[in-house]
Motif scaffolding. Structure first.
Motif, short mmCIF file in Angstrom:
data_model
loop_
_atom_site.label_atom_id
_atom_site.label_comp_id
_atom_site.label_asym_id
_atom_site.label_seq_id
_atom_site.Cartn_x
_atom_site.Cartn_y
_atom_site.Cartn_z
N GLU A 1 -3.49 -4.23 5.60
CA GLU A 1 -4.74 -4.32 4.85
C GLU A 1 -5.93 -4.58 5.77
O GLU A 1 -7.03 -4.13 5.50
CB GLU A 1 -4.64 -5.41 3.76
N LYS B 1 -7.69 -2.91 11.88
CA LYS B 1 -9.11 -2.55 11.94
C LYS B 1 -9.68 -3.01 13.28
O LYS B 1 -9.14 -3.89 13.94
CB LYS B 1 -9.83 -3.20 10.76
N HIS C 1 -4.47 2.13 9.68
CA HIS C 1 -5.75 2.12 8.96
C HIS C 1 -6.63 1.08 9.63
O HIS C 1 -6.25 -0.09 9.61
CB HIS C 1 -5.51 1.76 7.49
N TRP D 1 -14.45 3.34 11.49
CA TRP D 1 -14.98 2.92 10.18
C TRP D 1 -16.25 2.13 10.45
O TRP D 1 -16.36 1.47 11.47
CB TRP D 1 -13.93 2.06 9.46
N ALA E 1 -15.77 -3.72 9.20
CA ALA E 1 -14.80 -4.41 10.05
C ALA E 1 -15.00 -4.02 11.51
O ALA E 1 -14.04 -3.85 12.27
CB ALA E 1 -13.36 -4.12 9.59
N ASN F 1 -12.52 6.84 8.46
CA ASN F 1 -12.50 6.27 7.12
C ASN F 1 -13.90 6.31 6.50
O ASN F 1 -14.87 5.87 7.14
CB ASN F 1 -12.03 4.81 7.21
N GLU F 2 -14.00 6.88 5.30
CA GLU F 2 -15.22 6.83 4.49
C GLU F 2 -16.45 7.44 5.17
O GLU F 2 -17.52 6.81 5.21
CB GLU F 2 -15.50 5.38 4.06
N GLN G 1 -8.51 7.47 -1.63
CA GLN G 1 -8.28 6.03 -1.79
C GLN G 1 -7.88 5.66 -3.22
O GLN G 1 -7.01 4.84 -3.43
CB GLN G 1 -9.53 5.25 -1.37
N HIS H 1 -9.64 3.91 -5.64
CA HIS H 1 -10.06 2.64 -6.26
C HIS H 1 -10.73 3.04 -7.59
O HIS H 1 -11.93 3.25 -7.66
CB HIS H 1 -11.03 1.89 -5.35
N GLU I 1 -4.96 4.06 -1.52
CA GLU I 1 -5.39 2.67 -1.77
C GLU I 1 -5.54 2.38 -3.26
O GLU I 1 -6.45 1.66 -3.68
CB GLU I 1 -6.74 2.39 -1.08
N TRP J 1 -3.27 -0.67 -3.31
CA TRP J 1 -3.92 -1.57 -2.35
C TRP J 1 -3.50 -3.00 -2.66
O TRP J 1 -4.23 -3.78 -3.25
CB TRP J 1 -5.44 -1.37 -2.40
N TRP K 1 -7.97 -7.50 -3.65
CA TRP K 1 -9.38 -7.61 -3.22
C TRP K 1 -10.30 -7.56 -4.44
O TRP K 1 -11.41 -8.05 -4.40
CB TRP K 1 -9.73 -6.51 -2.22
O1 9MR Z 1 -8.89 -5.24 1.08
C1 9MR Z 1 -9.55 -5.29 2.34
C2 9MR Z 1 -10.16 -6.65 2.54
O2 9MR Z 1 -9.14 -7.63 2.59
C3 9MR Z 1 -10.96 -6.65 3.83
O3 9MR Z 1 -11.64 -7.88 3.94
C4 9MR Z 1 -11.98 -5.51 3.81
C5 9MR Z 1 -12.73 -5.42 5.15
O4 9MR Z 1 -11.84 -5.23 6.21
O5 9MR Z 1 -11.33 -4.28 3.60
C6 9MR Z 1 -10.62 -4.21 2.39
O6 9MR Z 1 -9.97 -2.95 2.32
C7 9MR Z 1 -10.81 -1.82 2.16
C8 9MR Z 1 -10.20 -0.69 2.97
O7 9MR Z 1 -10.03 -1.08 4.30
C9 9MR Z 1 -11.05 0.57 2.88
N1 9MR Z 1 -11.28 0.96 1.51
C10 9MR Z 1 -11.77 -0.10 0.62
C11 9MR Z 1 -10.85 -1.33 0.70
C12 9MR Z 1 -11.32 -2.41 -0.27
O8 9MR Z 1 -12.58 -2.86 0.09
#
Ligand code: 9MR
Length: 368
Positions: free
Chosen positions: A70, A74, A107, A111, A114, A156-157, A246, A248, A278, A320, A328
């Motif tokens: 998760e 990064k 993953h 990006w 992070a 990513n994104e 993803q 979401h 995700e 996710w 999250w």
């Molecule tokens: O769920 C993740 C959270 O714990 C982290 O703090 C955050 C930043 O690193 O990233 C969240 O995961 C994301 C993923 O990496 C990319 N797509 C959206 C996810 C939810 O925000």
């Protein structure tokens, strides 16, 4: 006499001599149900919880056939200071998975979130510096994970949300305005893919995106932007193997199978593999009061979405997280449901019980 498969031969096949044979997933769990139909089910996991919360680890052992870290892979976590790599949490997650013969996806290499502070400063120093930090990160990370991660979200994104959407992005282009775009221009995506391929010829290279699933004008426009981007990448010969969707999902937005299926068909026509990377489901602010009614809506959406994705050729589905306890959706204030309610968007509830969403996924994997 059959030719002997050498270590190099295995590498060319995208296999590694050190990779474990895949174990059968735990009987009765989502991974086993999916595997029976040739589908992989997995979930995002956190190393500290796999080792620190026995119920969490048990749920992953029972339900998941593939993990994605998760946060452990990064940039901010892998290279918090320039030249100082900390792979311990990722290595811990990889070992946990390896002991259970579970593959792990990577993953994410490039990006805009992070990112450690130093990286933002380095990218602002211009093109040469940006290329050199990207190369150094890829060198170290892809060599380190080579035997254990065979599929990475390389970018990513990258696509911008359209203007006027509920989360619009600054900038006028169809690519998201990020420090990478500013340093290297739109070709940063080609560059990242090429750098990954140069370092590992058989790694599956995936581009991962969100906001492209639902039946809204914003999602339709974002799908169009993504398809344009992908066409350009493929025309220029950029190495790209797969698209991560993803998922979401949000119940306040409609989902219709037809436009999503058409989008998947277009991706497949381009020769790209499709993964759901995700998935979770955010409830609407006006969600019903009773838990069974809420869970039924989440399950209904999960079934509609996953069955459409599978029909469209997706063969991997990841959620996710597994349990609402650590989602999250509950931890991020910007997406929280309200002061007196929290999201129930994953297959297990906060006490690790299977919810209707679990049954919906099982039913979709079984083919309805
Ligand atoms: O769920 C993740 C959270 O714990 C982290 O703090 C955050 C930043 O690193 O990233 C969240 O995961 C994301 C993923 O990496 C990319 N797509 C959206 C996810 C939810 O925000």
């Amino acid at each position: 006499m059959p030719a002997r498969v050498t270590r190099r031969g295995l590498g060319l096949l995208g296999l590694s001599a050190a990779a474990p044979a895949l174990a059968a997933p735990a009987a009765g769990g989502l991974a086993a149900i999916a595997r029976a139909r040739g589908i992989t089910f997995g979930a995002a996991a956190q190393h500290s919880l796999l080792t620190g919360d026995a119920a969490y680890a048990a749920a992953f052992a029972a339900e998941a056939g593939l993990l994605v870290p998760e946060w452990e892979a990064k940039w901010a976590d892998l290279q918090p200071e320039e030249g100082r790599f900390d792979t311990a949490p990722l290595d811990g997650l990889l070992s946990w998975a390896q002991e259970r013969a579970m593959p792990v996806r990577g993953h994410a290499l490039v990006w805009h979130n992070a990112m450690p502070d130093w990286l933002g400063r380095a990218l602002a120093e211009g093109r040469e510096r940006a290329l050199s930090v990207m190369a150094a990160h890829f060198d170290k990370v892809l060599a380190h994970t080579r035997l254990r991660i065979r599929d990475w979200d390389v970018v990513n994104e990258p696509v911008a949300n359209p203007p006027g959407s509920d989360v619009p992005q600054a900038g006028e282009g169809t690519l998201r305005d990020t420090p990478w775009l500013r340093a290297l221009g739109p070709a940063y995506i080609d560059t990242a893919l090429r750098m990954a391929r140069e370092r590992d010829a058989t790694l599956r290279l995936t581009l991962n995106e969100y906001g492209i699933e639902e039946d809204t004008p914003d999602a339709a426009e974002k799908r169009r932007r993504l398809l344009d981007l992908l066409r350009g990448l493929l025309e220029r010969g950029a190495p790209l193997d797969a698209v991560g969707i993803q998922a979401h999902l949000q119940l306040r937005r409609p989902f219709s199978p037809a436009p999503f299926a058409a989008f998947l068909a277009e991706l497949r026509r381009m020769g790209l593999a499709v993964l759901i990377t995700e998935m979770d489901i955010r409830e609407a602010p006006d969600a019903p009061a009773s838990l069974p009614a809420r869970d039924a809506l989440v399950a209904e959406r999960a079934y509609a979405f996953v069955s459409t994705a599978l029909e469209g050729g997706a063969r991997s589905v990841l959620t996710w997280g597994l349990s609402d306890r650590y989602s999250w959706l509950r931890q991020e204030p910007a997406v929280a449901l309200g002061p007196d309610r929290s999201h129930r968007g994953l297959p297990l509830d906060e006490e690790w019980r299977r919810k209707p969403m679990w049954q919906a996924l099982a039913r979709a994997f079984q083919g309805g």
